[in-house]
Design a protein around this motif. Structure first.
Motif, PDB file in Angstrom:
ATOM      1  N   ILE A 211       0.885  -1.169   0.000  1.00 59.24           N
ATOM      2  CA  ILE A 211       0.000   0.000   0.000  1.00 59.24           C
ATOM      3  C   ILE A 211       0.918   1.213   0.000  1.00 59.24           C
ATOM      4  N   LYS A 212       0.750   2.041  -1.013  1.00 59.79           N
ATOM      5  CA  LYS A 212       1.639   3.205  -1.165  1.00 59.79           C
ATOM      6  C   LYS A 212       1.508   4.176  -0.003  1.00 59.79           C
ATOM      7  N   GLN A 213       2.591   4.883   0.257  1.00 62.19           N
ATOM      8  CA  GLN A 213       2.494   6.040   1.145  1.00 62.19           C
ATOM      9  C   GLN A 213       1.547   7.004   0.463  1.00 62.19           C
ATOM     10  N   PRO A 214       0.483   7.418   1.155  1.00 59.71           N
ATOM     11  CA  PRO A 214      -0.427   8.332   0.469  1.00 59.71           C
ATOM     12  C   PRO A 214       0.188   9.710   0.219  1.00 59.71           C
ATOM     13  N   GLY A 216       1.870  11.566  -2.242  1.00 63.06           N
ATOM     14  CA  GLY A 216       3.207  11.964  -2.665  1.00 63.06           C
ATOM     15  C   GLY A 216       4.336  11.438  -1.813  1.00 63.06           C
ATOM     16  N   GLY A 217       4.002  10.721  -0.727  1.00 63.44           N
ATOM     17  CA  GLY A 217       5.075  10.126   0.071  1.00 63.44           C
ATOM     18  C   GLY A 217       5.791   9.068  -0.759  1.00 63.44           C
ATOM     19  N   GLU A 218       7.046   8.823  -0.446  1.00 64.53           N
ATOM     20  CA  GLU A 218       7.805   7.853  -1.223  1.00 64.53           C
ATOM     21  C   GLU A 218       7.582   6.444  -0.680  1.00 64.53           C
ATOM     22  N   GLY A 219       7.558   5.473  -1.567  1.00 62.81           N
ATOM     23  CA  GLY A 219       7.606   4.073  -1.155  1.00 62.81           C
ATOM     24  C   GLY A 219       6.309   3.513  -0.613  1.00 62.81           C
ATOM     25  N   VAL A 220       6.480   2.463   0.185  1.00 62.27           N
ATOM     26  CA  VAL A 220       5.348   1.642   0.606  1.00 62.27           C
ATOM     27  C   VAL A 220       5.057   1.881   2.090  1.00 62.27           C
ATOM     28  N   ALA A 221       3.785   2.089   2.422  1.00 63.12           N
ATOM     29  CA  ALA A 221       3.418   2.316   3.820  1.00 63.12           C
ATOM     30  C   ALA A 221       3.238   0.988   4.549  1.00 63.12           C
ATOM     31  N   ILE A 222       2.566   0.040   3.870  1.00 61.81           N
ATOM     32  CA  ILE A 222       2.260  -1.256   4.493  1.00 61.81           C
ATOM     33  C   ILE A 222       2.411  -2.337   3.424  1.00 61.81           C
ATOM     34  N   SER A 223       3.048  -3.456   3.788  1.00 64.37           N
ATOM     35  CA  SER A 223       3.180  -4.579   2.846  1.00 64.37           C
ATOM     36  C   SER A 223       2.268  -5.713   3.290  1.00 64.37           C
ATOM     37  N   LEU A 224       1.513  -6.259   2.339  1.00 61.86           N
ATOM     38  CA  LEU A 224       0.565  -7.326   2.667  1.00 61.86           C
ATOM     39  C   LEU A 224       0.950  -8.610   1.938  1.00 61.86           C
ATOM     40  N   PRO A 225       1.277  -9.675   2.666  1.00 61.26           N
ATOM     41  CA  PRO A 225       1.510 -10.961   2.004  1.00 61.26           C
ATOM     42  C   PRO A 225       0.161 -11.599   1.692  1.00 61.26           C
ATOM     43  N   LEU A 226      -0.095 -11.920   0.420  1.00 65.25           N
ATOM     44  CA  LEU A 226      -1.439 -12.356   0.021  1.00 65.25           C
ATOM     45  C   LEU A 226      -1.389 -13.468  -1.013  1.00 65.25           C
ATOM     46  N   ASN A 228      -4.461 -15.738  -3.643  1.00 64.89           N
ATOM     47  CA  ASN A 228      -5.865 -15.956  -4.038  1.00 64.89           C
ATOM     48  C   ASN A 228      -6.808 -14.889  -3.497  1.00 64.89           C
ATOM     49  N   THR A 229      -6.469 -13.643  -3.713  1.00 64.78           N
ATOM     50  CA  THR A 229      -7.237 -12.542  -3.140  1.00 64.78           C
ATOM     51  C   THR A 229      -7.287 -11.391  -4.131  1.00 64.78           C
ATOM     52  N   ALA A 230      -8.352 -10.615  -4.010  1.00 65.18           N
ATOM     53  CA  ALA A 230      -8.383  -9.337  -4.741  1.00 65.18           C
ATOM     54  C   ALA A 230      -8.079  -8.228  -3.750  1.00 65.18           C
ATOM     55  N   VAL A 231      -7.440  -7.191  -4.230  1.00 63.54           N
ATOM     56  CA  VAL A 231      -7.106  -6.063  -3.351  1.00 63.54           C
ATOM     57  C   VAL A 231      -7.185  -4.770  -4.156  1.00 63.54           C
ATOM     58  N   SER A 232      -7.950  -3.824  -3.626  1.00 61.12           N
ATOM     59  CA  SER A 232      -8.117  -2.538  -4.318  1.00 61.12           C
ATOM     60  C   SER A 232      -7.774  -1.395  -3.388  1.00 61.12           C
ATOM     61  N   THR A 233      -7.037  -0.447  -3.919  1.00 61.28           N
ATOM     62  CA  THR A 233      -6.745   0.759  -3.144  1.00 61.28           C
ATOM     63  C   THR A 233      -7.298   1.976  -3.867  1.00 61.28           C
ATOM     64  N   SER A 234      -8.039   2.800  -3.118  1.00 59.34           N
ATOM     65  CA  SER A 234      -8.486   4.095  -3.637  1.00 59.34           C
ATOM     66  C   SER A 234      -7.713   5.161  -2.890  1.00 59.34           C
ATOM     67  N   GLY A 262     -14.141  13.660   1.916  1.00 59.12           N
ATOM     68  CA  GLY A 262     -13.627  13.347   3.219  1.00 59.12           C
ATOM     69  C   GLY A 262     -12.206  13.560   3.659  1.00 59.12           C
ATOM     70  N   ASP A 263     -11.892  12.893   4.760  1.00 55.82           N
ATOM     71  CA  ASP A 263     -10.575  13.117   5.368  1.00 55.82           C
ATOM     72  C   ASP A 263      -9.700  11.866   5.360  1.00 55.82           C
ATOM     73  N   ILE A 264      -9.967  11.028   4.380  1.00 58.20           N
ATOM     74  CA  ILE A 264      -9.154   9.821   4.211  1.00 58.20           C
ATOM     75  C   ILE A 264      -8.123  10.076   3.110  1.00 58.20           C
ATOM     76  N   ALA A 265      -6.966   9.455   3.267  1.00 58.96           N
ATOM     77  CA  ALA A 265      -5.949   9.549   2.212  1.00 58.96           C
ATOM     78  C   ALA A 265      -5.955   8.307   1.327  1.00 58.96           C
ATOM     79  N   SER A 266      -6.130   7.133   1.941  1.00 59.17           N
ATOM     80  CA  SER A 266      -6.269   5.938   1.100  1.00 59.17           C
ATOM     81  C   SER A 266      -7.049   4.836   1.816  1.00 59.17           C
ATOM     82  N   VAL A 267      -7.755   4.055   1.013  1.00 58.69           N
ATOM     83  CA  VAL A 267      -8.505   2.896   1.525  1.00 58.69           C
ATOM     84  C   VAL A 267      -8.097   1.682   0.711  1.00 58.69           C
ATOM     85  N   THR A 268      -7.762   0.605   1.409  1.00 58.72           N
ATOM     86  CA  THR A 268      -7.467  -0.657   0.729  1.00 58.72           C
ATOM     87  C   THR A 268      -8.493  -1.684   1.179  1.00 58.72           C
ATOM     88  N   VAL A 269      -9.123  -2.344   0.225  1.00 57.94           N
ATOM     89  CA  VAL A 269     -10.105  -3.377   0.570  1.00 57.94           C
ATOM     90  C   VAL A 269      -9.642  -4.715   0.008  1.00 57.94           C
TER      91      VAL A 269
END
Ligand code: AMP
Ligand code: MG
Length: 324
Positions: A211-214, A216-226, A228-234, A262-269
């Motif tokens: 999950i990207k740093q929201p 303009g931040g550089e790099g990855v904020a959180i890494s998810l080992p996954l 057989n899954t779908a994953v979407s980030t807005s 709103g006041d969210i920077a990113s959502v991952t489902v």
């Protein structure tokens, strides 16, 4: 003896797992970057399958892009606006049906008629709709204006204009994964912008989705080992500009106000299908942390990770770290 050794060596050489390797490609389709990676024994077949995935993505874009005059969606928007009942394809009916379902589930936070007004944003040129357009077109934002009966579609308001940008990429990613699964591919990853789906694992290990740093931040904020899954980030950093008052104007629209949400920077489902995770990530973004998590916690197949603009991370119940 030598013969036997040679025979064994040949067997080892030609037994398929030894020759299998990763194949991948990328292309710009649907206004975003599409990436496909798969594990296959035959390079030629792998290339063919990747070509089929890209062709399927282009087909979906050709049918459902609001930017292409002759797409099915543009035709629907034109005809239904003048009061016609339009017979759409089974596939289009499926896309509309799912969109309307998420409209109901979210009480209008997910609403494909958002574009009735939001079509007048131009993020590249830094333009927002005029006050007059807001006043006139805000009432046209309401998914209940769309009447879908079988394959017949009618707009109950003349200024309705729909855009499937919050759900079509997820649908396309699912189609791609189904195509690969039907071709007996065991390990693959397909993504279109922020929407991805993973078939199997990355061989012995899981896939790792970052999950990207929201904002303009550089790099990855959180890494998810996954697997057989779908994953979407807005994220509000995908398409945006900063207006004269210093406000961050982005592409996820609150249908109630017609303004950036709103006041969210990113959502991952996370969930089984990208068709759903795509719609849900946009939905949760609009709903905000509290209502968004409440919705996800009601849906057993889905989980979410929200990063707020203040940098706080919230997890749905299925992902919450255990209490210390
Ligand atoms: P995503 O990146 O999947 O969150 O999708 C964002 C896209 O969804 C935007 O670029 C719009 O095309 C579309 N969209 C924006 N706001 C909404 C909304 N409230 N409901 C449905 N789709 C939306
Ligand atoms: Mg989405």
């Amino acid at each position: 003896m030598i013969k036997r050794l040679v025979a064994t060596a040949c067997l080892l050489l030609f037994s398929t797992p030894l020759l299998a390797e990763w194949h991948s490609d990328q292309a710009d389709i649907m206004g975003t970057r599409v990436s496909v990676t798969l594990w296959h024994e035959q390079p030629e077949r792998a290339r063919q399958l990747i070509g089929q995935v890209m062709a399927e993505m282009r087909r979906i874009d050709d049918h459902y892009s609001p930017y292409k005059e002759d797409s099915d969606l543009s035709r629907l928007n034109r005809k239904a606006a003048v009061g016609e009942t339009v017979k759409v394809s089974g596939e289009m009916a499926e896309l509309l049906d799912k969109s309307l379902y998420y409209g109901r589930v979210s009480e209008g936070a997910f609403d494909i008629t958002f574009a009735s007004l939001a079509r007048y944003y131009d993020y590249r040129q830094g333009k927002t709709p005029s006050d007059q357009q807001r006043e006139e077109l805000l009432p046209a934002i309401d998914y209940r204006h769309i009447q879908l009966e079988g394959r017949d579609v009618r707009y109950r308001h003349p200024a309705v204009y729909i855009d499937l940008g919050g759900i079509a990429k997820g649908y396309a990613v699912d189609r791609a994964i189904e195509l690969l699964r039907d071709a007996d591919v065991q390990h693959a990853s397909v993504s279109a912008g922020g929407d991805s789906r993973l078939l199997g694992a990355r061989r012995e290990r899981p896939w790792v989705v970052g999950i990207k740093q929201p904002r303009g931040g550089e790099g990855v904020a959180i890494s998810l080992p996954l697997e057989n899954t779908a994953v979407s980030t807005s994220g509000d950093y995908e398409r945006y500009f900063i207006d004269d008052a210093g406000e961050w104007i982005h592409h996820i629209i609150n249908p109630r106000t017609g303004k950036s949400a709103g006041d969210i920077a990113s959502v991952t489902v996370l969930g089984p299908h990208a068709f759903d995770t795509d719609a849900l990530s946009t939905t949760v973004f609009v709903l905000g942390v509290e209502k968004g998590l409440a919705l996800i916690n009601q849906l057993p197949a889905f989980d979410a990770i929200i990063i707020t603009r203040a940098g706080k991370v919230h997890y749905s119940e299925g992902l919450a770290p255990p209490a210390p």
